[in-house]
Design a protein around this motif. Structure first.
Motif, mmCIF file in Angstrom:
data_model
loop_
_atom_site.group_PDB
_atom_site.id
_atom_site.type_symbol
_atom_site.label_atom_id
_atom_site.label_comp_id
_atom_site.label_asym_id
_atom_site.label_seq_id
_atom_site.Cartn_x
_atom_site.Cartn_y
_atom_site.Cartn_z
ATOM 1 N N VAL A 17 0.672 3.912 -3.086
ATOM 2 C CA VAL A 17 0.251 5.222 -2.800
ATOM 3 C C VAL A 17 1.534 6.268 -3.048
ATOM 4 N N SER A 64 0.916 -1.115 -0.012
ATOM 5 C CA SER A 64 0.006 0.001 -0.051
ATOM 6 C C SER A 64 0.833 1.127 -0.028
ATOM 7 N N LEU A 93 -7.649 -4.626 0.237
ATOM 8 C CA LEU A 93 -8.552 -5.261 1.258
ATOM 9 C C LEU A 93 -8.863 -6.770 0.793
ATOM 10 N N GLY A 115 -7.733 0.755 -2.686
ATOM 11 C CA GLY A 115 -7.937 0.279 -1.402
ATOM 12 C C GLY A 115 -8.800 -1.085 -1.131
ATOM 13 N N LEU A 166 -7.892 5.799 -5.728
ATOM 14 C CA LEU A 166 -7.403 5.385 -4.538
ATOM 15 C C LEU A 166 -8.312 4.312 -3.559
ATOM 16 N N ALA A 167 -9.456 4.760 -3.923
ATOM 17 C CA ALA A 167 -10.709 4.189 -3.117
ATOM 18 C C ALA A 167 -10.795 2.508 -3.690
#
Length: 213
Positions: free
Chosen positions: A53, A49, A157, A153, A149-150
């Motif tokens: 990022v 991550s 996950l 994510g 980015l969401a």
């Protein structure tokens, strides 16, 4: 926004391939306790991550410092993703990952596999880095960047869940179903990679192609 989210979600899912990473992680952590597996899985996601990022937020500035245009990166990244898609369709990517995993298994002194090879290159590999930078480059404004980015994510996950449930997931899918899914996703990735190359050509040379005007 919804179209961007779905497009980014599919792209990251295809490249990171959470179901495909699960059996690799399971084989790499043979003999580890459940707690050790959980710690390595979480650490792998945290490290990957941070890497992704970083390139999502600062990748464009990094390219600028190297005097590389976004259109050139779109073309190069698209070709790279197409190569990954080709390997997925013909199962060469799976074989290479398994060979890499076997080398780690055959080296007893390497115990913690969270940073290498799980975080990088299996999760935050060159293809994933290229994809996140390309999607960020196509985003306009803060809201669209946050949408990308969401999506990233969500997939990370999902990858964490796949790593934590590696054993049961592997028994559920089986090798044949996993191979079919991998090939189908490879075709989708090839189409997405081709679109990246088209966008790069249009931007770099001002070429007007059907559907891009």
């Amino acid at each position: 926004m919804i179209e961007l989210f779905v497009s980014a979600l599919i792209t990251f899912f295809v490249i990171i391939d959470p179901p495909g990473n699960a059996p690799i992680f399971a084989s790499l952590t043979t003999g580890a306790t459940p707690r050790q597996r959980r710690v390595m899985a979480i650490r792998a996601i945290v490290i990957s991550s941070i890497i992704l990022v970083f390139f999502a937020l600062l990748g464009e500035e990094l390219l600028g410092s190297l005097h590389i245009s976004l259109d050139a990166f779109r073309i190069a990244g698209g070709l790279m993703l197409f190569a990954i898609a080709f390997e997925m369709v013909f199962e060469k990517r799976t074989q290479r990952r398994e060979d890499r995993a076997q080398k780690i298994i055959d080296t007893p002194e390497i115990e913690d596999v969270s940073a290498f090879p799980m975080a990088m290159p299996m999760i935050a590999g060159p293809g994933t880095i290229a994809a996140v930078m390309l999607l960020q480059a196509r985003s306009e404004g803060l809201e669209e960047s946050l949408v990308v980015l969401a999506a990233l994510g969500v997939i990370l996950l999902l990858t964490l869940a796949a790593l934590l449930a590696a054993g049961p997931l592997m028994r559920l899918l089986g090798q044949r179903i996993e191979a079919v899914i991998t090939r189908l996703l490879g075709v989708v990735l090839a189409a997405l990679a081709t679109q990246f190359v088209i966008d790069g050509l249009v931007g770099a040379f001002g070429i007007t192609l059907p559907g891009t005007a």
